[in-house]
Design an enzyme around this catalytic site. Sequence first.
Site, PDB file in Angstrom:
ATOM      1  NE  ARG A  37       6.634   2.361  16.636  1.00 47.50           N
ATOM      2  CZ  ARG A  37       7.489   2.790  15.720  1.00 47.50           C
ATOM      3  NH1 ARG A  37       8.787   2.735  15.955  1.00 47.50           N
ATOM      4  NH2 ARG A  37       7.065   3.278  14.567  1.00 47.50           N
ATOM      5  CG  HIS A  67       7.325  -5.341   8.524  1.00 46.06           C
ATOM      6  ND1 HIS A  67       8.315  -5.252   9.480  1.00 46.06           N
ATOM      7  CD2 HIS A  67       7.724  -4.540   7.494  1.00 46.06           C
ATOM      8  CE1 HIS A  67       9.262  -4.432   9.054  1.00 46.06           C
ATOM      9  NE2 HIS A  67       8.936  -3.992   7.846  1.00 46.06           N
ATOM     10  CE1 TYR A  70       8.941  -1.174  11.442  1.00 46.07           C
ATOM     11  CE2 TYR A  70       7.822  -0.069  13.255  1.00 46.07           C
ATOM     12  CZ  TYR A  70       7.897  -0.396  11.914  1.00 46.07           C
ATOM     13  OH  TYR A  70       6.929   0.055  11.033  1.00 46.07           O
ATOM     14  CG  HIS A 107      13.980  -3.598   7.950  1.00 44.93           C
ATOM     15  ND1 HIS A 107      14.102  -2.717   6.902  1.00 44.93           N
ATOM     16  CD2 HIS A 107      12.691  -3.516   8.356  1.00 44.93           C
ATOM     17  CE1 HIS A 107      12.933  -2.134   6.686  1.00 44.93           C
ATOM     18  NE2 HIS A 107      12.062  -2.607   7.549  1.00 44.93           N
ATOM     19  CD  GLU A 141      11.364  -3.421   4.029  1.00 47.37           C
ATOM     20  OE1 GLU A 141      11.102  -2.221   3.790  1.00 47.37           O
ATOM     21  OE2 GLU A 141      10.821  -4.066   4.944  1.00 47.37           O
ATOM     22  CG  ASP A 173      10.290   0.539   1.188  1.00 46.51           C
ATOM     23  OD1 ASP A 173      10.334   1.619   0.561  1.00 46.51           O
ATOM     24  OD2 ASP A 173       9.609   0.370   2.207  1.00 46.51           O
ATOM     25  CG  HIS A 176      13.362   1.415   2.515  1.00 52.12           C
ATOM     26  ND1 HIS A 176      13.093   0.256   3.218  1.00 52.12           N
ATOM     27  CD2 HIS A 176      12.719   2.412   3.164  1.00 52.12           C
ATOM     28  CE1 HIS A 176      12.317   0.555   4.253  1.00 52.12           C
ATOM     29  NE2 HIS A 176      12.069   1.850   4.232  1.00 52.12           N
ATOM     30  CG  HIS A 210       7.346  -2.934   1.747  1.00 53.14           C
ATOM     31  ND1 HIS A 210       8.138  -3.011   2.873  1.00 53.14           N
ATOM     32  CD2 HIS A 210       6.483  -3.983   1.822  1.00 53.14           C
ATOM     33  CE1 HIS A 210       7.767  -4.057   3.590  1.00 53.14           C
ATOM     34  NE2 HIS A 210       6.774  -4.653   2.969  1.00 53.14           N
ATOM     35  CG  ASP A 223      12.620   4.754   5.775  1.00 57.08           C
ATOM     36  OD1 ASP A 223      11.736   4.990   4.948  1.00 57.08           O
ATOM     37  OD2 ASP A 223      12.587   3.782   6.557  1.00 57.08           O
ATOM     38  CG  HIS A 225       7.478   5.268   3.490  1.00 55.14           C
ATOM     39  ND1 HIS A 225       6.940   4.055   3.872  1.00 55.14           N
ATOM     40  CD2 HIS A 225       8.822   5.073   3.433  1.00 55.14           C
ATOM     41  CE1 HIS A 225       7.921   3.170   4.036  1.00 55.14           C
ATOM     42  NE2 HIS A 225       9.067   3.781   3.777  1.00 55.14           N
ATOM     43  CD  GLU A 255       6.022  -0.765   4.472  1.00 57.20           C
ATOM     44  OE1 GLU A 255       6.192  -1.750   5.188  1.00 57.20           O
ATOM     45  OE2 GLU A 255       6.973  -0.105   3.967  1.00 57.20           O
TER      46      GLU A 255
END
Length: 276
Positions: A37, A67, A70, A107, A141, A173, A176, A210, A223, A225, A255
Site C-alpha cells: 500500500r 504479488h 496494489y 493487476h 491477474e 482469481d 474475480h 488464486h 471483489d 473473498h 487469499e
Amino acid sequence: MLRVGAHESIASGVHKAVNRQLEDGGNCGQIFTTSPRVWKDPDIAEEDVEKFRELSDENDVGPWVIHSSYLVNLCTPKEDLREKSIASMQKEVDAAARLGIPYVNVHLGAHTGAGVDQGLDNAASALDELDIPDGVTVLIESDAGSGTKLGGDFQHLADVLDRCDQDLDVCLDTAHVFAAGYDLSTPAAVDETMQEFDDVVGIEHLRCVHLNDSKHECGTNKDEHALIGEGLIGEDGMRAFINHEMIRDVPLVLETPTEDGKGFAWNIERVKELRE
C-alpha cells in the site's frame, strides 16, 4: 500432485513465510516483498534470501509467487504513475530472481478515462519496458472489473498478451472471475467458463490460480473473498473447479479471509477434502 497454499506474511523475514506455509499445511504460496500500500522497494538481506531458498527446497514448497504492489497501475495514462509502476515492477522481478521465485503477479489497473483500448496498449507498453530476468515470468491477474479497471474480460488478458513483446502468462482469481460475470457455481458453469478461457486466452497461459470463494453474486463486479465453499460460488462449484482437468496441475493459492476461527489452515484442508 496437488499444489495448494496461501498468501503468507514475511514479517520477521521472508524465510518465515515458508515456516508459516508449512504450519498451514501448504506446499506452494504467495508473498508481498514489502507493504503493498506504499511505494517502497523490497529490502531483503542476502542471508534471508538464502534461508528462503533453502527452506523452500528442503520442504518442497513451491512454486512461490510475488504479488506486486496494489499501487501499480499499468493501464494509467498518467506519466508519473506509469513511471512509478514500471519501477516498482522492475524491483519485484529482480527480487523474484534473487529468491528463486518464478512468478510475479500483477493487476492491469484502471484506464481512468483513457478508454479500454488505450488502457490495454498502456499496459502492454509498460510491461515491455521491464528487463525481466531469466526464470521469471510476469502473470497478469484477472480482475473483478469494477469501474475502469481492466482484466475482468478474458479478452483483455488475451489482448495484453498479444500486444506485449514479453513472454507473459496469466493468473485467474476465482472470486474475480465470478464477480466479472463468468459463472463457476455449478459443474456445467465451470466447464463453460474454462472452455471460454481456453478459447480466448489459451489454457497454456494459466500458471497460477488464486482460489477464493465470493461473498457477492456473479456479475456484480464486487471483489470480496469468502471461505472455500462457503460463498456464492459454493461447495459444488469449488469442487468442480478444483477437480477440473484444465487446472489439476496448476498451483492454487488462497487469499481467503480469516472468519469464525477459520484461517488459511482450515481453507487449505478444505481444498484437500474437495480434491478427488
